[in-house]
Design a protein around this motif. Structure first.
Motif, PDB file in Angstrom:
ATOM      1  N   ALA A  66       0.857  -1.186   0.000  1.00  0.00           N
ATOM      2  CA  ALA A  66       0.000   0.000   0.000  1.00  0.00           C
ATOM      3  C   ALA A  66       0.891   1.233   0.000  1.00  0.00           C
ATOM      4  CB  ALA A  66      -0.904  -0.003   1.226  1.00  0.00           C
ATOM      5  N   ASN A  67       0.614   2.156  -0.929  1.00  0.00           N
ATOM      6  CA  ASN A  67       1.452   3.348  -1.102  1.00  0.00           C
ATOM      7  C   ASN A  67       0.618   4.615  -1.042  1.00  0.00           C
ATOM      8  OD1 ASN A  67       4.000   1.918  -2.229  1.00  0.00           O
ATOM      9  ND2 ASN A  67       2.354   1.183  -3.546  1.00  0.00           N
ATOM     10  N   ILE A  68       1.216   5.643  -0.476  1.00  0.00           N
ATOM     11  CA  ILE A  68       0.694   6.997  -0.603  1.00  0.00           C
ATOM     12  C   ILE A  68       1.789   7.816  -1.267  1.00  0.00           C
ATOM     13  CG2 ILE A  68       0.006   9.114   0.576  1.00  0.00           C
ATOM     14  CD1 ILE A  68      -1.302   7.430   2.726  1.00  0.00           C
ATOM     15  N   PHE A  69       1.449   8.370  -2.426  1.00  0.00           N
ATOM     16  CA  PHE A  69       2.344   9.270  -3.132  1.00  0.00           C
ATOM     17  C   PHE A  69       1.941  10.692  -2.746  1.00  0.00           C
ATOM     18  CE2 PHE A  69       2.115   5.478  -5.780  1.00  0.00           C
ATOM     19  CZ  PHE A  69       3.445   5.237  -6.044  1.00  0.00           C
ATOM     20  N   HIS A  70       2.887  11.453  -2.214  1.00  0.00           N
ATOM     21  CA  HIS A  70       2.618  12.848  -1.869  1.00  0.00           C
ATOM     22  C   HIS A  70       2.929  13.678  -3.113  1.00  0.00           C
ATOM     23  CE1 HIS A  70       1.950  12.172   2.453  1.00  0.00           C
ATOM     24  NE2 HIS A  70       2.720  11.121   2.227  1.00  0.00           N
ATOM     25  N   PHE A  71       1.858  13.954  -3.866  1.00  0.00           N
ATOM     26  CA  PHE A  71       1.995  14.616  -5.154  1.00  0.00           C
ATOM     27  C   PHE A  71       2.370  16.082  -5.006  1.00  0.00           C
ATOM     28  CE2 PHE A  71      -0.795  11.041  -6.202  1.00  0.00           C
ATOM     29  CZ  PHE A  71      -0.149  10.546  -7.314  1.00  0.00           C
ATOM     30  N   HIS A  75       0.177  18.073  -9.711  1.00  0.00           N
ATOM     31  CA  HIS A  75      -0.112  16.692 -10.104  1.00  0.00           C
ATOM     32  C   HIS A  75      -1.040  15.972  -9.137  1.00  0.00           C
ATOM     33  CE1 HIS A  75       3.510  17.463 -12.529  1.00  0.00           C
ATOM     34  NE2 HIS A  75       2.885  16.705 -13.396  1.00  0.00           N
ATOM     35  N   ARG A  76      -1.739  16.684  -8.319  1.00  0.00           N
ATOM     36  CA  ARG A  76      -2.647  16.032  -7.370  1.00  0.00           C
ATOM     37  C   ARG A  76      -3.810  15.411  -8.127  1.00  0.00           C
ATOM     38  NH1 ARG A  76      -2.457  13.094  -3.225  1.00  0.00           N
ATOM     39  NH2 ARG A  76      -4.382  13.065  -2.099  1.00  0.00           N
TER      40      ARG A  76
END
Length: 177
Positions: A66-71, A75-76
């Protein structure tokens, strides 16, 4: 799909060295590793044009990362979680964890249904001999179980929390230590 399939993406999570070797072989510094009975948490900076920080949970028993990319602001996408399906193992005798991505991905955008991606890549990789039939079947079973679980729980984070037996900590939802 006309593109040549790529081999499964592999990464190394070296807890003692506080590094992550990404799927292209780049060695990345890690801000935090946290090992809990259900998996390994990683938080690290990213030098990517679309995101500046990455958080990941390797969840071996679930077959998920499980990943959270902090855009970056431009790019959100509304995306909350991005889940990779695969094999996740560790730690070995040297404290390292390993991941093998089996192509299927699930994307969580709150307020919408969990979306399954890259089914074509899974079949193409299997046809090219990059993934065994057993691995392709297991990947499909993991994805189906996750989709069903998220639907029954109301959202993917609630299902993940229930599967690991508590609230999974993220930077924006810490858990007291």
């Amino acid at each position: 799909m006309s593109e040549q399939p790529h081999p499964p993406k592999r990464e190394i999570f070296d807890v003692p060295a506080m590094t992550n070797t990404d799927n292209k072989g780049f060695l990345r510094p890690v801000d935090e590793y946290r090992q809990l009975p259900y998996g390994l948490y990683m938080s690290r900076p990213a030098d990517h044009p679309r995101f500046h920080h990455l958080e990941s949970w390797l969840l071996p028993a679930l077959g998920l990362r499980a990943n959270i990319f902090h855009f970056t602001p431009d790019h959100r996408s509304g995306q909350r979680l991005y889940l990779d399906v695969g094999r996740f193992t560790g730690p070995d005798a040297d404290g390292r964890w390993y991941s093998v991505d089996w192509y299927l991905d699930l994307v969580d955008v709150p307020g919408t249904e969990l979306e399954l991606l890259d089914v074509d890549e899974l079949f193409t990789a299997h046809a090219a001999g990059l993934l065994t039939l057993d691995e392709a079947v297991e990947a499909t079973e993991i994805a189906v179980r996750t989709l069903r679980g998220a639907a029954a729980a109301g959202d993917i984070q609630s299902w993940l929390d229930a599967q690991v037996g508590g609230r999974m900590p993220w930077l924006d939802r810490p858990v007291a230590r």
